[in-house]
Every structure is written in structure tokens, then in C-alpha cells.
Design a protein around this motif. Structure first.
Motif, PDB file in Angstrom:
ATOM      1  N   GLN A  11       0.835  -1.209   0.000  1.00  0.00           N
ATOM      2  CA  GLN A  11       0.000   0.000   0.000  1.00  0.00           C
ATOM      3  C   GLN A  11       0.865   1.254   0.000  1.00  0.00           C
ATOM      4  OE1 GLN A  11      -2.508   0.458   3.436  1.00  0.00           O
ATOM      5  NE2 GLN A  11      -3.844   1.944   2.437  1.00  0.00           N
ATOM      6  N   TRP A  12       0.593   2.133  -0.953  1.00  0.00           N
ATOM      7  CA  TRP A  12       1.271   3.420  -0.978  1.00  0.00           C
ATOM      8  C   TRP A  12       0.634   4.346   0.038  1.00  0.00           C
ATOM      9  CZ3 TRP A  12       5.823   4.382  -2.936  1.00  0.00           C
ATOM     10  CH2 TRP A  12       6.303   3.578  -3.977  1.00  0.00           C
ATOM     11  N   LYS A  13       1.455   5.030   0.818  1.00  0.00           N
ATOM     12  CA  LYS A  13       0.980   5.981   1.822  1.00  0.00           C
ATOM     13  C   LYS A  13       1.022   7.418   1.311  1.00  0.00           C
ATOM     14  CE  LYS A  13       0.563   2.722   4.927  1.00  0.00           C
ATOM     15  NZ  LYS A  13      -0.746   2.289   5.460  1.00  0.00           N
ATOM     16  N   VAL A  14       1.537   7.589   0.092  1.00  0.00           N
ATOM     17  CA  VAL A  14       1.630   8.921  -0.510  1.00  0.00           C
ATOM     18  C   VAL A  14       1.150   8.837  -1.942  1.00  0.00           C
ATOM     19  CG1 VAL A  14       3.543   9.692   0.962  1.00  0.00           C
ATOM     20  CG2 VAL A  14       4.022   8.495  -1.184  1.00  0.00           C
ATOM     21  N   ALA A  15       0.942  10.008  -2.553  1.00  0.00           N
ATOM     22  CA  ALA A  15       0.512  10.101  -3.953  1.00  0.00           C
ATOM     23  C   ALA A  15       1.350  11.172  -4.641  1.00  0.00           C
ATOM     24  CB  ALA A  15      -0.971  10.449  -4.023  1.00  0.00           C
ATOM     25  N   PRO A  16       1.412  11.128  -5.981  1.00  0.00           N
ATOM     26  CA  PRO A  16       2.160  12.155  -6.700  1.00  0.00           C
ATOM     27  C   PRO A  16       1.699  13.564  -6.306  1.00  0.00           C
ATOM     28  CG  PRO A  16       1.584  10.384  -8.193  1.00  0.00           C
ATOM     29  CD  PRO A  16       0.868  10.103  -6.902  1.00  0.00           C
TER      30      PRO A  16
END
Length: 434
Positions: free
Chosen positions: A22-27
């Protein structure tokens, strides 16, 4: 503005790949030093990777659910000359240390499982968010509010129940005036965990379900096969009168020194293992083909059933701990494992393992050695049975202790003496004062 690639590091134990969970950040997100970027699953644990840079997230290079090799670029951080790496992305030690610092263990019930049994092939490898406990239903308008059963629990107990997802209205309080105690909440949570499959799930329309063998499940399978077909196992079992252990546990729970600390028969079992190792050191060893390494310290493994499968973290230098220190370490280890936060280093360098199959209501079983170790002891359920005492049949709390050992290292006489020593402590904890 410069763009820096963050590559998947080796978080320890020489791991070669990991799955992006799971990514905890976004672009476009601004990130600070040590802010968690992504959650990954290795063959041994679920790990949160902190950012070694300050800047802005540029591109996400690997999708969730994808398994990639160590060294693969997974995200870019934009920051130009302002980027401030705290450590190189391939610096495994720094990443592992930063990751460990982010762990906040939550309260949880105790649960262990027989090595080699696991929690079922269908268990999800993802952590599930704990559901919020349901509030007790309000009484109908026609019923006076006083008619509803009040929930008597102190704020810390209410917080514990919330953390464990326990509905306090369903818990029977055993304290004064029906007050709900810590043990009441933990017991309820443990029972809910043990009997979590009490409702039969409906089959889907598909005739079959296919689950990829990867991550922890793959590691468990490889380790158990390697252990079973490499080390010649020999197993022994003995029934034990654990009445005095149950009385001792009750006294510890009432002691102010152990207030706020989880106390269970597993604590006495752990102490018994350490005591018996001192008397039979050859069971606390490692076989290397060239030599037998006998350890003069005890890194006590605790086999634990977690949402991700079987894990065996160990308590380092357990032989140097007091009973209170051991209880605290045992509770912390269990909470961390159940929360999916066990790190590879926590499972490394174990010397001997104990597994509590009694929590599942099992009387006994044949445990499989944790790879690299020579001995493992299983503790079955403790329940009242007819027992002969001084020629009379009386109800006593009885358990079965079973152990498996590597016959390349220890012979039957050593195995028997060791298990007998463990049993003697469970039968009479006062021997620990020797």
C-alpha cells in the motif's frame, strides 16, 4: 528541479524481493524526512519504508500488488538541491532502524500456534483495520434508562476495548460490582480470535479459489519443508498437574508489581523453558554440519498466529530477565506480532521455541522445529480432569507438554530430562526460587 529515485532496499536478512502492499503517498504530496512512503511485504514481515529524502513525490513507479526485486526504483522524489537524504536507499541497516522507530504496538490478546500449522492457506496477507466496537443499544423509550445494564469500566479499559474491537456490552465483568477488568477484555478478544471462523462463510460462485504462494506463506512452506526433511525429529509428551501454576498465575495477577501487565500460564511456561535449558544446555543449540553450537544464552522464540500467517519472533537474552521483565517482553512481542509489525531482526537468531496450542483448545500436538533450532516445546490446554493425589482421585488442572527435538544433536535421554524439567516447574513453580 531535480528528481531522485528511491529504490527498494534490503530491509534485512538478505531478502531479495518484496511486494508493494500500500502506498501511503501520492504524486504531488510533500514528504518529510522519515515520513512513511509505502508498506511492503517481504518473505518474513510487513514493513513500512520511511523516506530518506525531503521533497515532493514525483512518480509512483510500481503499482500495489506488484512484487519487485531489491534495488528496483519504486518512486521518485522531487527536490533538487533541497533533497536531504538521511541514508542511502540501499542502506539496509538505516532503513530497518528507521522502520523500527515507527512502530507503535497496540493492545491485543494472546495467541500462539503450533509451528507448522499456520492459520490457514486462505488467510489474507494484508492487515485488516480493526473495526470499531458497537455501542450498546439504547433501551426503548418506554423503558426507564436505569433499566439498561450499565457498563462499568475505567477509561483505560474502555480504550483497550476500543483498540481490540471489543463490544463492552458483550463482556461479563468479573470485578467488584460487575466492573469490567483488563483480563475480561483480553479474554473476550482472545476467544473472539480463536473462534473467528465460527460462522461458515458462503462459497463464491467460482468452483475454485487460487491463492498465489508468496510472501510469508511461501517462506513458511519452505522453512517447514526444510525443517521436516532435514532435521530428524524425535517427539515426547507428558501430562502434568498444572494446578499450582494456575494458583501462581492468579497470585501474580493480584500483585501490584504486575498491574497492567498480561499474565498467563505461558509466562510460567517460558520461565520453565529457560530454567530447564540451564540444566540441559545441549537442547539450546544449532547444528551446522561441521559443528554443534551450544548457546549459553536464550533467545526464546514464541510461535504466534498472526493475520499474515505463522511468525516466530524471539525474546532476546531471556535468561537475564526477571519474571516481570519476561512478562512485559512476552506481551510486547505478542502485541507487535498480532499488529503485523514484527521485523526480520525480531525473528533472527532464535535458540529454542515454545508454542501455546492450548489457546485453540488443543490438548497436544507434534510441533515442527523452527529452522536452525534444536528444540521446540508445545503447551496444550489447561483444564480440570480427574487426577490421583495421595491415592485419591481429585479434580486438578491438567495440561500436556510435548516437545520435538533434532536427533542429530540430542538423544532420547536428554530430551526426556529436558521435558521432565519443564514439567516439574509447571507442577511446582516454587522450584524457580532455587
Amino acid at each position: 528541479m531535480s528528481e531522485t529515485e528511491f529504490t527498494l532496499p534490503d530491509v534485512g536478512e538478505g531478502l531479495t524481493e518484496a511486494e508493494i502492499v500500500q502506498w501511503k503517498v501520492a504524486p504531488g504530496d510533500a514528504v518529510e524526512l522519515n515520513q512513511v512512503l509505502v508498506e511492503i511485504e517481504t518473505a518474513k514481515s510487513l514493513v513500512e519504508l520511511p523516506s530518506p529524502f525531503t521533497g515532493t513525490v514525483g512518480r509512483i513507479l510500481v503499482d500495489e500488488g506488484t512484487t519487485v526485486d531489491v534495488g528496483t526504483a519504486i518512486v521518485t522524489i522531487e527536490g533538487g538541491s533541497d533533497a536531504a537524504p538521511a541514508a542511502a536507499s540501499d542502506d539496509a541497516a538505516s532503513i530497518a532502524a528507521d522502520t523500527q522507530a515507527t512502530i507503535d504496538a497496540e493492545e491485543s490478546g494472546e495467541g500462539s500456534v503450533l509451528v507448522g500449522y499456520g492459520t490457514g492457506a486462505g488467510a489474507s496477507s494484508r492487515r485488516k483495520k480493526k473495526g470499531k466496537p458497537q455501542r450498546a443499544p439504547r433501551p426503548p423509550a418506554s423503558v426507564p434508562a436505569a433499566a439498561a445494564t450499565p457498563i462499568i469500566a475505567k477509561p483505560p479499559i474502555r480504550k483497550l476495548a476500543k483498540d481490540l474491537g471489543v463490544d463492552l456490552s458483550a463482556v461479563e465483568g468479573t470485578g467488584l460490582a460487575g466492573e469490567i477488568t483488563r483480563d475480561d477484555v483480553v479474554r473476550h478478544a482472545s476467544q473472539a480470535s480463536v473462534f473467528r471462523n465460527i460462522e461458515t462463510p458462503a462459497w463464491s460462485e467460482d468452483r475454485e479459489e487460487r491463492i498465489p504462494v508468496k510472501g510469508v506463506r511461501k517462506q513458511i512452506a519452505q522453512s517447514m519443508v526444510r525443517s521436516k526433511f532435514t532435521a530428524p525429529h524425535v517427539s515426547v509428551f507428558v501430562d502434568v498437574d498444572a494446578t499450582r501454576t494456575m494458583e501462581f498465575v492468579k497470585r501474580l495477577k493480584a500483585s501490584p508489581d504486575f498491574a497492567g501487565v498480561k499474565v498467563s500460564p505461558l509466562l510460567i511456561m517460558a520461565k520453565a523453558m529457560i530454567w530447564a535449558v540451564r540444566r540441559n544446555p545441549s537442547v539450546n543449540a544449532t547444528w551446522t554440519d561441521e559443528e554443534i553450537i551450544i548457546h549459553h544464552y536464550v533467545n526464546l522464540g514464541i510461535a504466534a498466529a498472526t493475520p499474515r500467517g505463522l511468525l516466530v519472533p524471539n525474546i532476546k537474552e531471556a535468561q537475564s530477565m526477571s519474571l516481570l521483565e519476561l512478562a512485559t517482553a512476552l506481551e510486547q512481542l505478542t502485541l507487535t506480532a498480532r499488529d503485523g509489525k514484527t521485523q526480520p531482526a525480531d525473528m533472527a537468531n532464535g535458540t529454542i521455541t515454545v508454542t501455546n496450542i492450548g489457546v485453540f483448545g488443543m490438548d497436544t500436538g507434534t510441533p515442527i522445529l523452527n529452522p536452525g533450532e534444536v528444540g521446540i516445546v508445545a503447551m496444550g490446554t489447561i483444564k480440570q480432569k480427574p487426577w490421583v493425589v495421595d491415592g485419591e482421585v481429585r479434580p486438578r488442572f491438567v495440561t500436556t507438554i510435548g516437545g520435538s527435538f533434532d536427533h542429530r544433536v540430542v538423544d532420547g535421554d536428554v530430551v526426556s530430562r529436558f521435558v521432565a524439567d519443564v514439567a516439574s516447574i509447571i507442577e511446582e513453580p516454587a522450584l524457580l526460587l532455587d
